[in-house]
Design an enzyme around this catalytic site. Structure first.
Site, PDB file in Angstrom:
ATOM      1  CB  CYS A 139      -0.968  -0.003   1.179  1.00  0.00           C
ATOM      2  SG  CYS A 139      -0.224  -0.456   2.744  1.00  0.00           S
ATOM      3  CG  HIS A 197       0.277   4.402   3.907  1.00  0.00           C
ATOM      4  ND1 HIS A 197      -0.430   4.438   5.080  1.00  0.00           N
ATOM      5  CD2 HIS A 197       0.373   3.083   3.567  1.00  0.00           C
ATOM      6  CE1 HIS A 197      -0.767   3.201   5.437  1.00  0.00           C
ATOM      7  NE2 HIS A 197      -0.288   2.360   4.534  1.00  0.00           N
TER       8      HIS A 197
HETATM    9  N1  LIG Z   1      -5.203  -2.093   4.906  1.00  0.00           N
HETATM   10  C1  LIG Z   1      -4.505  -1.618   3.884  1.00  0.00           C
HETATM   11  O1  LIG Z   1      -4.284  -0.402   3.736  1.00  0.00           O
HETATM   12  C2  LIG Z   1      -3.978  -2.582   2.860  1.00  0.00           C
HETATM   13  C3  LIG Z   1      -3.446  -2.039   1.685  1.00  0.00           C
HETATM   14  C4  LIG Z   1      -2.970  -2.916   0.711  1.00  0.00           C
HETATM   15  C5  LIG Z   1      -3.038  -4.275   0.912  1.00  0.00           C
HETATM   16  N2  LIG Z   1      -3.569  -4.785   2.070  1.00  0.00           N
HETATM   17  C6  LIG Z   1      -3.678  -6.243   2.191  1.00  0.00           C
HETATM   18  O2  LIG Z   1      -5.057  -6.558   1.954  1.00  0.00           O
HETATM   19  C7  LIG Z   1      -5.457  -7.703   2.716  1.00  0.00           C
HETATM   20  C8  LIG Z   1      -6.653  -7.325   3.570  1.00  0.00           C
HETATM   21  O3  LIG Z   1      -6.237  -6.291   4.470  1.00  0.00           O
HETATM   22  P1  LIG Z   1      -7.273  -5.502   5.369  1.00  0.00           P
HETATM   23  O4  LIG Z   1      -6.503  -4.361   5.911  1.00  0.00           O
HETATM   24  O5  LIG Z   1      -8.528  -5.250   4.626  1.00  0.00           O
HETATM   25  O6  LIG Z   1      -7.549  -6.571   6.545  1.00  0.00           O
HETATM   26  P2  LIG Z   1      -8.792  -6.643   7.563  1.00  0.00           P
HETATM   27  O7  LIG Z   1      -9.368  -5.294   7.750  1.00  0.00           O
HETATM   28  O8  LIG Z   1      -8.285  -7.368   8.745  1.00  0.00           O
HETATM   29  O9  LIG Z   1      -9.859  -7.567   6.788  1.00  0.00           O
HETATM   30  C9  LIG Z   1      -9.674  -8.951   6.602  1.00  0.00           C
HETATM   31  C10 LIG Z   1     -10.872  -9.547   5.893  1.00  0.00           C
HETATM   32  O10 LIG Z   1     -10.654 -10.963   5.764  1.00  0.00           O
HETATM   33  C11 LIG Z   1     -11.782 -11.653   6.319  1.00  0.00           C
HETATM   34  N3  LIG Z   1     -11.402 -12.938   6.935  1.00  0.00           N
HETATM   35  C12 LIG Z   1     -10.636 -13.127   8.041  1.00  0.00           C
HETATM   36  N4  LIG Z   1     -10.558 -14.450   8.326  1.00  0.00           N
HETATM   37  C13 LIG Z   1     -11.308 -15.087   7.384  1.00  0.00           C
HETATM   38  C14 LIG Z   1     -11.642 -16.457   7.144  1.00  0.00           C
HETATM   39  N5  LIG Z   1     -11.174 -17.436   7.929  1.00  0.00           N
HETATM   40  N6  LIG Z   1     -12.431 -16.764   6.085  1.00  0.00           N
HETATM   41  C15 LIG Z   1     -12.913 -15.778   5.281  1.00  0.00           C
HETATM   42  N7  LIG Z   1     -12.635 -14.465   5.466  1.00  0.00           N
HETATM   43  C16 LIG Z   1     -11.851 -14.122   6.497  1.00  0.00           C
HETATM   44  C17 LIG Z   1     -12.316 -10.701   7.381  1.00  0.00           C
HETATM   45  O11 LIG Z   1     -13.664 -11.051   7.669  1.00  0.00           O
HETATM   46  P3  LIG Z   1     -14.333 -10.778   9.141  1.00  0.00           P
HETATM   47  O12 LIG Z   1     -14.796  -9.348   9.125  1.00  0.00           O
HETATM   48  O13 LIG Z   1     -15.461 -11.723   9.168  1.00  0.00           O
HETATM   49  O14 LIG Z   1     -13.276 -11.056  10.150  1.00  0.00           O
HETATM   50  C18 LIG Z   1     -12.195  -9.374   6.647  1.00  0.00           C
HETATM   51  O15 LIG Z   1     -13.247  -9.231   5.727  1.00  0.00           O
HETATM   52  C19 LIG Z   1      -4.235  -8.121   3.529  1.00  0.00           C
HETATM   53  O16 LIG Z   1      -3.563  -9.156   2.864  1.00  0.00           O
HETATM   54  C20 LIG Z   1      -3.383  -6.843   3.553  1.00  0.00           C
HETATM   55  O17 LIG Z   1      -2.018  -7.119   3.694  1.00  0.00           O
HETATM   56  C21 LIG Z   1      -4.052  -3.965   3.036  1.00  0.00           C
END
Ligand SMILES: NC(=O)c1ccc[n+]([C@@H]2O[C@H](COP(=O)([O-])OP(=O)(O)OC[C@H]3O[C@@H](n4cnc5c(N)ncnc54)[C@H](OP(=O)(O)O)[C@@H]3O)[C@@H](O)[C@H]2O)c1
Length: 345
Positions: free
Chosen positions: A148, A241
């Site tokens: 990101c 960021h």
């Molecule tokens: N945040 C950023 O700025 C950013 C930027 C670029 C890339 N990323 C990448 O994008 C990905 C997601 O990041 P995020 O920040 O959105 O994370 P997050 O807010 O923690 O969201 C994770 C998602 O995955 C789901 N999940 C968790 N366990 C699961 C399971 N066992 N089965 C199915 N779904 C499940 C969660 O559902 P529940 O709500 O039900 O727990 C939620 O919808 C990561 O790989 C991260 O490294 C993030």
């Protein structure tokens, strides 16, 4: 035109919610599948995001949350899953014929997985034919968007690299809480504090730009080869960021040359691409996350404070919205690029 049905895996998290937001009224895509962890099976999106909703209520009706595995007619999946899960499910989904756009770092280093910022290296899509052949995928494919924080400084640097050749680069990032997922936003572990360590972030910041700027030839990407040093810090703001950059070039550009390059319009004409991907602010105290992160629906990178560097050649500050330009926005741009080149299954 009939819209293409798409799915979002991890729809309730920071990146998943950002996808839902950006896909509202999208001219080409419509959401037909949403998934989250098993506890939400059958629940509505509104119910599952009620405790922490990042955007206004979606304007169009959404399907209920389902288990991970999508079904036809959906063939394009935006995966916003945690890395461990992405590692487990993304390749099997591509094997089943889905086009998977991964947000996680799980596959970014694999030599047949294109890592693309559409304005910079759309030619790396050519790697997909080799990927499908190597993995025996008939229609499925797997693409990754970069980490990101990288779009904040690489969008302004890539055209400068093309014109003058980067010799070395130093980047210090100040990264928002939402970059660590929804739990970091809800728990705010950094009230009155800054963390000088984000696991794995400095390695990604030093390696991913070299793959993105690398040359595609003969079914292979040869990474660029110049030193990058990164300091990555987590700071207590919600989104945005910031990157403080010092850079040396092989051929020395003037300030005017740099600013002229940053004024160029986008090479893309896709629904999510801003007409001008970089906005330079003249004020001495810009860019600032709160004031600049939402420009062009969070897709513009704002730069400022371009000045000579006593150590390298030039230094500047750059800012991007981590969940939009740095997250779902760059995934959506990738999907639009695939569609514009008739590469979707
Ligand atoms: N945040 C950023 O700025 C950013 C930027 C670029 C890339 N990323 C990448 O994008 C990905 C997601 O990041 P995020 O920040 O959105 O994370 P997050 O807010 O923690 O969201 C994770 C998602 O995955 C789901 N999940 C968790 N366990 C699961 C399971 N066992 N089965 C199915 N779904 C499940 C969660 O559902 P529940 O709500 O039900 O727990 C939620 O919808 C990561 O790989 C991260 O490294 C993030």
């Amino acid at each position: 035109m009939k819209k293409i049905p798409v799915g979002i895996l991890g729809a309730t998290g920071v990146i998943g919610q950002s996808y839902v937001h950006l896909l509202q009224n999208h001219p080409w895509f419509t959401i037909s599948h949403l998934s989250a962890s098993p506890k939400w099976e059958g629940a509505s999106y509104e119910e599952a995001t009620a405790s922490y909703s990042l955007f206004p209520k979606p304007s169009s009706p959404l399907p209920p949350l389902k288990p991970l595995l999508p079904s036809p007619p959906c063939r394009l999946l935006f995966s916003a899953l945690p890395s461990y899960l992405a590692q487990e499910v993304e390749c099997p989904l591509a094997t089943k014929g889905f086009a998977v756009i991964s947000s996680s770092s799980s596959h970014r280093e694999e030599d047949d997985v294109p890592l693309i910022i559409p304005e910079i290296n759309p030619d790396h899509l050519a790697l997909l034919a080799y990927q499908q052949k190597k993995r025996g995928w008939k229609t499925g494919l797997l693409l990754a968007k970069p980490n990101c924080s990288i779009q904040s400084f690489l969008l302004p640097l890539a055209p400068l690299h093309q014109a003058f050749g980067i010799a070395s680069l130093s980047v210090t990032t100040l990264q928002a809480l939402s970059g660590a997922g929804l739990s970091a936003l809800t728990q705010n572990p950094l009230s009155e504090n800054v963390s000088p360590f984000i696991p794995g972030e400095e390695e990604k910041t030093e390696q991913e730009p070299l793959k993105i700027l690398g040359a595609y030839k003969d079914r292979k990407i040869t990474p660029e080869n110049f030193p990058i040093t990164a300091h990555c810090n987590r700071v207590p703001i919600s989104h945005g960021h910031l990157a403080c950059v010092s850079v040396a070039f092989h051929q020395k550009p003037t300030q005017e040359q740099i600013l002229n390059i940053w004024k160029r319009p986008s090479p893309l004409t896709l629904p999510t691409s801003p007409r001008f991907p970089i906005l330079y602010r003249e004020e001495e105290d810009r860019p600032q996350p709160l004031l600049d992160r939402d420009h062009s629906r969070g897709m513009t990178v704002t730069t400022g404070r371009l000045r000579p560097c006593p150590l390298l050649d030039w230094r500047f500050t750059a800012l991007s919205h981590n969940t939009l330009r740095g997250g779902a926005g760059s995934g959506l741009l990738l999907a639009e690029l695939l569609h514009s080149q008739n590469l979707l299954p």
